[in-house]
Design a protein around this motif. Structure first.
Motif, short mmCIF file in Angstrom:
data_model
loop_
_atom_site.label_atom_id
_atom_site.label_comp_id
_atom_site.label_asym_id
_atom_site.label_seq_id
_atom_site.Cartn_x
_atom_site.Cartn_y
_atom_site.Cartn_z
N THR A 356 54.36 14.39 -26.60
CA THR A 356 53.65 15.61 -26.20
C THR A 356 52.74 16.08 -27.32
O THR A 356 51.59 16.47 -27.09
CB THR A 356 54.66 16.71 -25.84
OG1 THR A 356 55.54 16.25 -24.83
CG2 THR A 356 53.94 17.97 -25.36
N THR A 385 62.64 13.52 -22.23
CA THR A 385 63.04 14.74 -21.50
C THR A 385 63.87 14.41 -20.27
O THR A 385 64.18 15.31 -19.47
CB THR A 385 61.80 15.55 -21.07
OG1 THR A 385 61.02 14.76 -20.14
CG2 THR A 385 60.94 15.92 -22.27
N LEU A 388 61.98 15.32 -17.30
CA LEU A 388 61.82 16.78 -17.33
C LEU A 388 63.10 17.53 -16.97
O LEU A 388 63.06 18.75 -16.73
CB LEU A 388 60.67 17.24 -16.40
CG LEU A 388 59.31 16.57 -16.62
CD1 LEU A 388 58.26 17.19 -15.70
CD2 LEU A 388 58.87 16.70 -18.07
N THR A 393 62.98 20.29 -22.39
CA THR A 393 61.68 20.27 -21.70
C THR A 393 61.00 21.63 -21.78
O THR A 393 61.64 22.68 -21.58
CB THR A 393 61.87 19.89 -20.22
OG1 THR A 393 62.58 18.66 -20.15
CG2 THR A 393 60.52 19.74 -19.53
N THR A 394 59.71 21.63 -22.07
CA THR A 394 58.93 22.87 -22.13
C THR A 394 57.79 22.78 -21.12
O THR A 394 57.53 21.73 -20.52
CB THR A 394 58.34 23.08 -23.54
OG1 THR A 394 57.35 22.07 -23.80
CG2 THR A 394 59.43 23.00 -24.61
N GLU A 395 57.08 23.89 -21.00
CA GLU A 395 55.93 23.91 -20.11
C GLU A 395 54.86 22.92 -20.58
O GLU A 395 54.10 22.37 -19.78
CB GLU A 395 55.35 25.33 -20.05
CG GLU A 395 54.28 25.53 -18.98
CD GLU A 395 54.80 25.24 -17.58
OE1 GLU A 395 54.00 24.72 -16.76
OE2 GLU A 395 55.99 25.50 -17.31
N ALA A 396 54.84 22.68 -21.90
CA ALA A 396 53.87 21.72 -22.45
C ALA A 396 54.10 20.33 -21.87
O ALA A 396 53.14 19.60 -21.57
CB ALA A 396 53.97 21.68 -23.97
N GLU A 397 55.38 19.93 -21.69
CA GLU A 397 55.67 18.62 -21.10
C GLU A 397 55.24 18.58 -19.64
O GLU A 397 54.67 17.57 -19.19
CB GLU A 397 57.17 18.31 -21.18
CG GLU A 397 57.60 17.61 -22.47
CD GLU A 397 57.71 18.58 -23.63
OE1 GLU A 397 57.23 18.24 -24.72
OE2 GLU A 397 58.27 19.68 -23.42
N ARG A 398 55.49 19.65 -18.94
CA ARG A 398 55.16 19.64 -17.52
C ARG A 398 53.65 19.50 -17.32
O ARG A 398 53.19 18.75 -16.45
CB ARG A 398 55.68 20.92 -16.85
CG ARG A 398 57.21 21.04 -16.88
CD ARG A 398 57.70 22.25 -16.11
NE ARG A 398 59.16 22.36 -16.16
CZ ARG A 398 59.84 23.03 -17.09
NH1 ARG A 398 59.16 23.71 -18.04
NH2 ARG A 398 61.15 23.06 -17.08
N ARG A 399 52.87 20.20 -18.13
CA ARG A 399 51.41 20.09 -18.02
C ARG A 399 50.94 18.69 -18.44
O ARG A 399 50.08 18.09 -17.80
CB ARG A 399 50.73 21.16 -18.88
CG ARG A 399 50.88 22.58 -18.35
CD ARG A 399 49.91 23.52 -19.05
NE ARG A 399 50.14 23.57 -20.50
CZ ARG A 399 50.93 24.48 -21.09
NH1 ARG A 399 51.57 25.39 -20.36
NH2 ARG A 399 51.10 24.48 -22.40
N GLU A 402 51.70 15.94 -15.75
CA GLU A 402 50.77 16.00 -14.61
C GLU A 402 49.44 15.35 -14.97
O GLU A 402 48.88 14.55 -14.21
CB GLU A 402 50.55 17.45 -14.17
CG GLU A 402 51.76 18.12 -13.54
CD GLU A 402 52.11 17.52 -12.17
OE1 GLU A 402 51.26 16.83 -11.58
OE2 GLU A 402 53.25 17.76 -11.72
#
Length: 547
Positions: A356, A385, A388, A393-399, A402
């Motif tokens: 990330t 993660t 996820l 897991t953070t929002e940075a991984e989710r973005r 994607e």
């Protein structure tokens, strides 16, 4: 161009290897003054091998350590000689260039040995140990050593013969020649026709004439003579001295010298050279000559430059990191970094994956992410993660997931499931690999402990291999002199884990986890060693220290 190694931690997981590969690729694009090489200091797990094989790319090179090597100080652009070159040429090169030794080859490519002052002095001294030494001569070398010219070139280009000077009266010279028996000498003589004719009639291998004016003709019939005739422009004494030095190097070289390998440890090679009689040694890569090292090469110890990714503690890094020049740290773990002598760049973010952070670095520098790089970054994030699901897991991984899924041209969920399906069943893996393949050591509160982690798609196989795993855990504890060794086995599909312990009773009693059997705990909802298990172990260690 200086090489910089980009390395993950020992026993690397996918995040460690993928972040090393991708960060090295980024640095090579933004920094043309250095060459960045991704490396790994441990075996790849099944997931990581699968990804690199599927993409058809080479994984980071395996290195055992980053201690300075012979290759870091070896001289590669060196003077070389041929086995047929005269000794005179070697003496001249050694003297004028102040060299320690010169490699000698045959046909430019086949290494045959070395020549140094040691071999040359031995050659000169050996002359004085014999009443009349026999030399090997190459007639082609006469003109390379002696000022003068060939009056005629004979049939034999390679001669083994003693030297005879025709300075005595004819009868005495002939008597001395006859005393040689069947051995025919090279005759060095002035314009003494009677003695020259004797040499011609007796088929001496070569005649060297001295004391001639350049335009003065030689009144000897050489038409039937099969040997060589050379006219020397220098006096007899100098002719004899230099003629001896026309001998080919193949007769004096050390054909089996002490040598070192290019990947040999710097200190080991230094000791070998210092404790030898030589001032220089040849360097090989396997059986291929690659350069030389001299005593001057070992005056200043070099440092290799490295960048640490997915870790920041020297104890977890590649062996030799403590002696290396650390340029950067890119990591998402707690700080345990040691003091440095100079400022370094540190990119530490509280995210779930080092990949990330590397993704953020690509965006920061405005560098385009190609499909292969995107796939590797995506793999590192999903693996670290647990698709996820991990609490790290953070929002940075989710973005990032994607965006990287689109760049990699895959559905990240399907691809992640495919990725974890290639995790080998725990009962089909070597117990030692399960325990040590992702193992990290810590020292806190006077307790030296280590935690390994294995990700599986089911915990149903654990009872079949539990005893074998505990045996290896015990072996690791003794081998590494640890107080406590734990193994976290995580079911990435159900989001639960089993924790196996080496039997540190004082610590086990304080764990909040449910003990199901001896040396075994059940951890529902727990997948992260870093964020869930390590804090609990640190709490226990702190309580033990305060007790």
């Amino acid at each position: 161009m200086e090489r910089v190694y980009v390395t993950g931690h020992r026993n690397p997981d996918m995040d460690s290897i993928c972040s090393a590969w991708c960060y090295a690729a980024l640095k090579n694009r933004i920094d043309p003054d250095h060459s960045y090489l991704p490396v790994r200091c441990g075996a790849m797990n099944a997931q990581t091998r699968y990804v690199f094989e599927k993409l058809g790319i080479e994984p980071p090179q395996l290195v055992k350590d980053v201690y300075p090597k012979v290759a870091d100080v070896a001289k590669r652009d060196v003077i070389t000689l041929d086995v047929m070159d005269p000794v005179y040429t070697a003496i001249k090169e050694l003297d004028e260039r102040t060299l320690s030794m010169i490699p000698v080859f045959q046909n430019m490519h086949e290494f045959k040995g070395i020549v140094s002052l040691h071999e040359i002095s031995g050659f000169l001294i050996s002359d004085n140990l014999h009443t009349r030494p026999v030399y090997r001569f190459l007639t082609d070398n006469f003109k390379r050593v002696l000022p003068g010219y060939f009056y005629r070139i004979g049939e034999e280009r390679e001669i083994s013969a003693p030297i005879m000077i025709g300075a005595m009266p004819y009868e005495i010279s002939v008597q001395r020649i006859r005393e040689l028996g069947d051995v025919k000498p090279i005759l060095i003589v002035g314009l003494r026709n009677e003695l020259i004719n004797y040499a011609v009639e007796n088929d001496f291998p070569a005649i060297v004439l001295t004391g001639l004016d350049e335009d003065k003709p030689v009144s000897v019939d050489f038409s039937s003579y099969r040997g060589s005739v050379f006219v020397s422009h220098i006096d007899t004494a100098e002719t004899v001295r230099l003629l001896r030095l026309s001998a080919p190097l193949k007769d004096i070289i050390n054909s089996d010298p002490v040598s070192v390998q290019s990947d040999e440890n710097y200190e080991t090679a230094k000791a070998r050279l210092v404790n030898s009689d030589y001032r220089g040694l040849p360097v090989f890569e396997g059986k291929q000559f690659s350069g030389i090292v001299t005593r001057r090469c070992f005056i200043g110890k070099p440092q290799r430059s490295i960048i640490l990714v997915d870790h920041n503690e020297i104890s977890q890094s590649v062996p030799g990191a403590e002696e290396a020049r650390i340029l950067e740290v890119v990591d998402h773990h707690r700080l345990g970094f040691e003091r440095t002598r100079e400022p370094i760049s540190m990119k530490i973010e509280p995210v779930g994956s080092t990949c990330t952070i590397v993704f953020h670095e690509y965006r920061f520098h405005g560098v385009e992410i190609d499909r292969i790089t995107a796939t590797l970054l995506l793999g590192g994030i999903l693996a670290d993660t647990v698709m996820l699901k991990s609490p790290t897991t953070t929002e940075a991984e989710r973005r990032a997931v994607e965006e990287l899924g689109k760049l990699a041209e895959v559905d990240w969920k399907s691809w992640g499931q495919d990725l974890f399906s290639h995790s080998a069943s725990i009962k089909n893996r070597q117990a030692r690999d399960v325990v040590e393949s992702d193992f990290k050591e810590y020292f806190e509160g006077g307790v030296h402990f280590g935690i390994g982690q294995a990700e599986v798609v089911t915990l149903e196989d654990v009872p079949e291999v539990k005893d074998e795993l505990l045996a290896v855990i015990s072996t690791v504890r003794m081998k590494k002199s640890l107080d406590w060794v734990l193994l976290l086995i995580s079911d990435v599909m159900k989001g639960e884990s089993i924790l196996l312990s080496s039997g540190f009773e004082a610590g086990e009693k304080k764990l909040i986890y449910k003990k199901t059997q001896d040396n075994e705990f059940y951890l529902p909802g727990i997948l992260s060693r870093k964020k869930q298990v390590l804090p609990e172990i640190l709490r226990v260690v702190e309580e033990l220290e305060l007790a």
